[in-house]
Design a protein around this motif. Sequence first.
Motif, PDB file in Angstrom:
ATOM      1  N   UNK A   1     -55.385   8.214  -0.488  1.00 20.56           N
ATOM      2  CA  UNK A   1     -55.376   6.871   0.099  1.00 20.56           C
ATOM      3  C   UNK A   1     -55.421   5.796  -0.994  1.00 20.56           C
ATOM      4  N   UNK A   2     -56.209   6.062  -2.061  1.00 23.28           N
ATOM      5  CA  UNK A   2     -56.256   5.103  -3.169  1.00 23.28           C
ATOM      6  C   UNK A   2     -54.886   4.965  -3.817  1.00 23.28           C
ATOM      7  N   UNK A   3     -54.208   6.077  -4.050  1.00 19.33           N
ATOM      8  CA  UNK A   3     -52.883   6.027  -4.680  1.00 19.33           C
ATOM      9  C   UNK A   3     -51.887   5.296  -3.784  1.00 19.33           C
ATOM     10  N   UNK A   4     -51.930   5.598  -2.486  1.00 20.51           N
ATOM     11  CA  UNK A   4     -50.975   4.987  -1.557  1.00 20.51           C
ATOM     12  C   UNK A   4     -51.150   3.481  -1.490  1.00 20.51           C
ATOM     13  N   UNK A   5     -52.402   3.014  -1.464  1.00 20.65           N
ATOM     14  CA  UNK A   5     -52.684   1.586  -1.336  1.00 20.65           C
ATOM     15  C   UNK A   5     -52.809   0.887  -2.686  1.00 20.65           C
ATOM     16  N   UNK A   6     -52.690   1.684  -3.772  1.00 19.56           N
ATOM     17  CA  UNK A   6     -52.711   1.152  -5.140  1.00 19.56           C
ATOM     18  C   UNK A   6     -54.043   0.473  -5.488  1.00 19.56           C
ATOM     19  N   UNK A   7     -55.137   1.102  -5.070  1.00 22.26           N
ATOM     20  CA  UNK A   7     -56.458   0.622  -5.490  1.00 22.26           C
ATOM     21  C   UNK A   7     -56.891   1.405  -6.713  1.00 22.26           C
ATOM     22  N   UNK A   8     -57.239   0.724  -7.829  1.00 24.78           N
ATOM     23  CA  UNK A   8     -57.612   1.430  -9.056  1.00 24.78           C
ATOM     24  C   UNK A   8     -58.993   2.087  -9.005  1.00 24.78           C
ATOM     25  N   UNK A   9     -59.876   1.597  -8.114  1.00 20.85           N
ATOM     26  CA  UNK A   9     -61.232   2.155  -8.055  1.00 20.85           C
ATOM     27  C   UNK A   9     -61.639   2.439  -6.615  1.00 20.85           C
ATOM     28  N   UNK A  10     -62.559   3.389  -6.463  1.00 20.93           N
ATOM     29  CA  UNK A  10     -63.111   3.687  -5.141  1.00 20.93           C
ATOM     30  C   UNK A  10     -63.892   2.489  -4.598  1.00 20.93           C
ATOM     31  N   UNK A  11     -64.569   1.769  -5.473  1.00 23.61           N
ATOM     32  CA  UNK A  11     -65.348   0.604  -5.022  1.00 23.61           C
ATOM     33  C   UNK A  11     -64.463  -0.421  -4.328  1.00 23.61           C
ATOM     34  N   UNK A  12     -63.300  -0.689  -4.916  1.00 20.44           N
ATOM     35  CA  UNK A  12     -62.378  -1.643  -4.305  1.00 20.44           C
ATOM     36  C   UNK A  12     -61.826  -1.114  -2.984  1.00 20.44           C
ATOM     37  N   UNK A  13     -61.517   0.161  -2.966  1.00 13.53           N
ATOM     38  CA  UNK A  13     -61.006   0.767  -1.721  1.00 13.53           C
ATOM     39  C   UNK A  13     -62.054   0.687  -0.618  1.00 13.53           C
ATOM     40  N   UNK A  14     -63.290   1.028  -0.937  1.00 16.60           N
ATOM     41  CA  UNK A  14     -64.353   1.028   0.086  1.00 16.60           C
ATOM     42  C   UNK A  14     -64.623  -0.392   0.565  1.00 16.60           C
ATOM     43  N   UNK A  15     -64.600  -1.365  -0.349  1.00 17.62           N
ATOM     44  CA  UNK A  15     -64.758  -2.769   0.067  1.00 17.62           C
ATOM     45  C   UNK A  15     -63.677  -3.137   1.083  1.00 17.62           C
ATOM     46  N   UNK A  16     -62.439  -2.677   0.827  1.00 18.79           N
ATOM     47  CA  UNK A  16     -61.340  -2.965   1.745  1.00 18.79           C
ATOM     48  C   UNK A  16     -61.550  -2.275   3.096  1.00 18.79           C
ATOM     49  N   UNK A  17     -61.939  -1.000   3.077  1.00 19.79           N
ATOM     50  CA  UNK A  17     -62.152  -0.250   4.325  1.00 19.79           C
ATOM     51  C   UNK A  17     -63.132  -0.974   5.237  1.00 19.79           C
ATOM     52  N   UNK A  18     -64.187  -1.533   4.648  1.00 21.67           N
ATOM     53  CA  UNK A  18     -65.227  -2.163   5.451  1.00 21.67           C
ATOM     54  C   UNK A  18     -65.018  -3.665   5.652  1.00 21.67           C
ATOM     55  N   UNK A  19     -63.874  -4.176   5.212  1.00 23.93           N
ATOM     56  CA  UNK A  19     -63.521  -5.568   5.504  1.00 23.93           C
ATOM     57  C   UNK A  19     -62.914  -5.661   6.901  1.00 23.93           C
ATOM     58  N   UNK A  20     -62.746  -6.872   7.405  1.00 26.88           N
ATOM     59  CA  UNK A  20     -62.153  -7.039   8.736  1.00 26.88           C
ATOM     60  C   UNK A  20     -60.737  -6.490   8.779  1.00 26.88           C
ATOM     61  N   UNK A  21     -59.955  -6.784   7.739  1.00 28.37           N
ATOM     62  CA  UNK A  21     -58.584  -6.288   7.708  1.00 28.37           C
ATOM     63  C   UNK A  21     -58.559  -4.770   7.599  1.00 28.37           C
ATOM     64  N   UNK A  22     -59.417  -4.219   6.754  1.00 24.20           N
ATOM     65  CA  UNK A  22     -59.467  -2.771   6.582  1.00 24.20           C
ATOM     66  C   UNK A  22     -59.917  -2.051   7.832  1.00 24.20           C
ATOM     67  N   UNK A  23     -60.845  -2.643   8.571  1.00 21.59           N
ATOM     68  CA  UNK A  23     -61.309  -2.039   9.818  1.00 21.59           C
ATOM     69  C   UNK A  23     -60.170  -1.898  10.817  1.00 21.59           C
ATOM     70  N   UNK A  24     -59.202  -2.841  10.746  1.00 19.73           N
ATOM     71  CA  UNK A  24     -58.060  -2.794  11.658  1.00 19.73           C
ATOM     72  C   UNK A  24     -56.978  -1.823  11.177  1.00 19.73           C
ATOM     73  N   UNK A  25     -56.750  -1.777   9.859  1.00 17.36           N
ATOM     74  CA  UNK A  25     -55.570  -1.069   9.361  1.00 17.36           C
ATOM     75  C   UNK A  25     -55.850   0.222   8.603  1.00 17.36           C
ATOM     76  N   UNK A  26     -57.065   0.385   8.065  1.00 13.45           N
ATOM     77  CA  UNK A  26     -57.302   1.534   7.179  1.00 13.45           C
ATOM     78  C   UNK A  26     -58.425   2.453   7.643  1.00 13.45           C
ATOM     79  N   UNK A  27     -59.351   1.951   8.454  1.00 13.98           N
ATOM     80  CA  UNK A  27     -60.528   2.748   8.811  1.00 13.98           C
ATOM     81  C   UNK A  27     -60.137   4.067   9.467  1.00 13.98           C
ATOM     82  N   UNK A  28     -59.159   4.039  10.383  1.00 15.68           N
ATOM     83  CA  UNK A  28     -58.727   5.271  11.043  1.00 15.68           C
ATOM     84  C   UNK A  28     -58.155   6.268  10.039  1.00 15.68           C
ATOM     85  N   UNK A  29     -57.437   5.749   9.020  1.00 19.48           N
ATOM     86  CA  UNK A  29     -56.882   6.645   8.005  1.00 19.48           C
ATOM     87  C   UNK A  29     -58.002   7.284   7.186  1.00 19.48           C
ATOM     88  N   UNK A  30     -59.043   6.513   6.896  1.00 18.26           N
ATOM     89  CA  UNK A  30     -60.176   7.067   6.159  1.00 18.26           C
ATOM     90  C   UNK A  30     -60.865   8.146   6.982  1.00 18.26           C
TER      91      UNK A  30
END
Length: 279
Positions: free
Chosen positions: A39-68
């Motif tokens: 998922x990090x490679x697909x979304x081009x996030x260099x760190x897990x911290x940035x990816x996790x911040x995105x997952x738990x953001x409003x946008x991430x909850x809509x678009x990425x949480x199910x993928x996680x």
Amino acid sequence: MDTLKESDFHRLAHFIESHLGIKMPPSKRVMLESRLQKRLRLLKYPTFSQYIDFVFSDEGARSELYHMIDAVTTNKTDFFREADHFDFLLNTWLPKQRSLWHASKPCKIWSAGCASGEEVYTLMIVMEEYKRQNAFFFYEILGTDISVKVLQEAINAVYEEAKIINLPLEYKKRYFLKSKNIDRHEVRIKPEFRNKVHFERLNLMDGQYPFKQPFDIIFCRNVIIYFDRKTQEQLVKHLSYHLKDEGLLFLGHSESMTGMDLPLSLVAPTIYCKNKEYP
């Protein structure tokens, strides 16, 4: 590629345990890191911290949480897995209940944690085989899972041919189609049988389930094994609430309810009947 730091693991583990009920001890840190790297490679996030911040953001909850969630949940199943359960249904229990069901009152069956659909279609085969000898028998089958990805696989109903190698020849001919492409060793459930089942997304940890009527049969096999003991008892109580009196609950052979206060009686190995007199 970045590694999953301890603080980031704890953030994810807390969410997974509290929202999905799945145990996530430190020993699973490497597994979690491995599953999420794609998922990090697909979304081009260099760190897990940035990816996790995105997952738990409003946008991430809509678009990425199910993928996680899809990435971290385990989905292993087979046709006629733990086959004695299906033998019990077809040869022992269904014949004894013959007069209960008809067109306006079908036998209602729920496969909870159905993964990619093999259990649902096995149940369909069992019900169809029973119906061949009992024309006035009708049934409805619902499969649910938290993973959107595996639910789509279940709806598509395309499987490797090797998955049905041990099924009786008449089942293969009756219920499956071979791929027209001989290089793709795949089979698919025939459309007239795919149309006899229904799939929905559902998190078993939700406080309420959207069911108006109870079920005659609930399969929840090899699901609660991932939960802690307290969550297991709460979940099975919740399932029992949606089971008819004298209906059946099937658990996996590696799962035990010993010592739990539940409205259920053991009728065969890992097969439980809901007690009528239980409040």
